[in-house]
Write an enzyme that holds these catalytic residues in place. Structure first.
Site: not given
Ligand code: CO8
Length: 374
Positions: A156
Site C-alpha cells: 500500500c
Molecule cells: N460479514 C459478517 N461478519 C463478519 C464478516 C462479514 N463479511 N467478516 C468478519 N465478520 C465477523 C468476524 O468473524 C467476527 O466475528 P466474531 O466476533 O464472532 O469472531 C466479527 O465479525 C468481527 O470481525 P473483525 O474483528 O475481523 O472485525 P473488525 O472490526 O476488526 O473489522 C476490518 C475488520 C475491516 C478488516 C478491520 O480490522 C480493518 O480494516 N483493519 C485494518 C486492515 C488494514 O488496514 N489492512 C491493510 C491491508 S491493505 C495492504 O496493506 C495492501 C496489501 C496489498 C494489497 C492486497 C490486494 C489484495
C-alpha cells in the site's frame, strides 16, 4: 537542489462496480454451496460451516459501500469467485500497462509536462502482472519517453515511496521529470471466498507527474516540501504466492495463503500509532504545526482507522473537507488510495496551503509526503 512539484495527477476508474449487496449475495451463495457440498463433514463436526457475510457488517467495520473492478462477472459467479481476464499475446499491451496509460495520459495532460522531459517512469504497485520485463518499461515505450523505467512494490505504500524516489531524483538533478503509475488490480490477489476480507479491495490506476519547479507553470501544482518512509517487518498482512511456489511439494494446489491474508484487528491496532507518530514526527522536523495543515490525504483502507488517525494528528475531529475519504466508492485500492483522494480533493486549496499525503500497509510500511500548494 531543484524545487520538486507534483505537476499533475490522473485516475483511471474501471467501469464495473460491485455494490455491497451484490458482493454479499454472491459470497453467501458460494458459502451455501460449500456448506451443502461438505454437509456430511459439517454434520460429523469435522468441518466448520462457512458463516454468511452481511452488508451491515461491511459498512460498519470499514465504511466501504462499493468497489470498482476490472471484471465483475467472474467475481460474482459463486462457481468462480475471481476475475476472469483473457490471456493476452506477448505482443499486446499488458493489462497493467493498459490501465496505467489511461491514468498517465490524464496526468501528463494535467501537468503540461512534455513526454520529452520524462526521464524516468516508475510502476509502483502492490503486485505485478509478470516478473519481467518491467511493466514500467512497457509504459515508457508506449508513451515514447527516453531515460529509464522500473517496477517497485511496497504494497500500500508503493506510491508514496515512489514519490520519495522521484522527488530525490528531481531535486538532485538525475531526472527532470518522473511519471509514476499505480495500476492496482487488487481483485486478482484478493480472496473473494473469505468473508473476513472479501469486501476490502477494489481496482483502479492512478498516475502522478513530478517535475522541476522551473518547468511547471507558476501557481500550478504542489511543491513537495519533504518526504519520509518507514518500514517495520510484520507477518500480519501477507501473500505467500511467489516464484518458488512450484519448487515446493503441494504448493501448486489451491491454497488460501497464496492470496491476500491479514489479521485485520491486529493491523488496525498496530498501524494507527505508527502512522500518527510518522506524521507528527515528520511535521515537527519540518517546523509545521499540525494545526497549520489544510488537508490530510490518507491511505484508504478503513474509515474508522482514518477517523482515528486524523483525530490524533490534528488533536480534534477532522472535518470531511480536511480529511477526504474515497473508500466508500473505491474500497481499499492499495497504493492508489491516498493519490485518488489527493487528485480529487486538492484543486480547491488556496496557494500556500499545506497538506500531507500518507500511506500505510503491508510490510509494515508507511510513507508521508508534505506538500504545499503553489
Ligand atoms: N460479514 C459478517 N461478519 C463478519 C464478516 C462479514 N463479511 N467478516 C468478519 N465478520 C465477523 C468476524 O468473524 C467476527 O466475528 P466474531 O466476533 O464472532 O469472531 C466479527 O465479525 C468481527 O470481525 P473483525 O474483528 O475481523 O472485525 P473488525 O472490526 O476488526 O473489522 C476490518 C475488520 C475491516 C478488516 C478491520 O480490522 C480493518 O480494516 N483493519 C485494518 C486492515 C488494514 O488496514 N489492512 C491493510 C491491508 S491493505 C495492504 O496493506 C495492501 C496489501 C496489498 C494489497 C492486497 C490486494 C489484495
Amino acid at each position: 537542489m531543484h524545487e520538486v512539484v507534483i505537476a499533475g495527477t490522473g485516475i483511471f476508474t474501471p467501469p464495473d462496480i460491485i455494490t455491497n449487496a451484490e458482493l454479499v449475495a454472491a459470497y453467501n451463495a458460494y458459502a451455501h454451496r460449500q456448506n451443502a457440498l461438505h454437509g456430511a463433514a459439517i454434520e460429523a463436526g469435522e468441518r466448520e460451516p462457512l458463516q454468511m457475510s452481511s452488508e451491515a457488517f461491511i459498512e460498519k467495520a470499514s465504511g466501504i459501500l462499493q468497489r470498482h473492478v476490472v471484471d465483475k462477472v467472474g467475481i460474482l459467479d459463486p462457481g468462480v469467485m475471481h476475475p476472469v481476464l483473457p490471456e493476452r499475446p506477448d505482443e499486446e499491451l499488458s493489462l497493467m500497462a493498459e490501465i496505467a496509460l489511461k491514468a498517465a495520459d490524464e496526468a501528463l495532460t494535467a501537468s503540461g509536462v512534455p513526454v520529452a522531459s520524462i526521464d524516468a517512469v516508475i510502476c509502483a504497485a502492490s503486485n505485478h502482472e509478470r516478473a519481467y520485463p518491467a511493466i514500467a518499461i512497457e509504459v515508457q515505450r508506449a508513451i515514447g519517453a527516453a531515460g529509464f523505467a522500473f517496477d517497485m512494490n511496497v504494497a500500500c505504500s508503493s506510491a508514496t515511496f515512489a514519490i520519495k524516489l522521484a522527488a530525490d531524483m528531481i531535486a538532485n538533478g538525475s531526472a527532470r521529470a518522473v511519471l509514476i503509475v499505480n495500476p492496482e488490480i487488487t481483485s486478482g490477489h484478493q480472496e473473494w471466498r473469505d468473508r473476513d476480507c472479501h469486501f476490502i479491495f477494489g481496482d483502479v490506476c492512478t498516475a502522478i507527474v513530478l517535475a522541476r519547479g522551473e518547468d511547471v507553470a507558476e501557481g500550478q501544482g504542489f511543491t513537495v516540501l519533504s518526504t519520509r518512509c518507514l518500514t517495520d517487518f510484520s507477518n500480519a498482512i501477507r501473500n505467500n504466492n511467489g516464484f518458488l511456489r512450484r519448487t515446493r511439494e503441494g504448493h501448486m494446489a489451491d491454497r488460501r495463503d497464496m492470496q491476500f491474508m491479514q489479521e485485520g484487528r491486529k493491523v488496525f491496532k498496530q498501524v494507527v500509532p505508527v502512522v500518527v507518530d510518522l506524521i507528527l514526527g515528520h511535521l515537527a522536523d519540518e517546523g509545521i504545526a499540525p494545526g497549520d495543515l489544510s488537508r490530510l490525504w490518507l491511505h484508504q483502507a478503513n474509515k474508522n482507522m482514518n477517523d482515528l488517525i486524523g483525530a490524533k494528528v490534528l488533536g480534534r475531529e477532522p472535518s470531511r473537507e480536511e480529511q477526504p475519504n474515497v473508500l466508500q466508492d473505491y474500497a481499499n485500492t492499495s497504493s492508489a488510495g491516498s493519490i485518488i483522494a489527493f487528485s480529487k480533493f486538492s484543486d480547491d486549496l488556496a496557494p500556500g496551503s499545506t497538506g500531507v499525503i500518507c500511506s500505510f500497509g503491508a510490510g509494515y510500511s508507511a510513507g508521508s509526503v508534505v506538500v504545499r500548494k503553489r
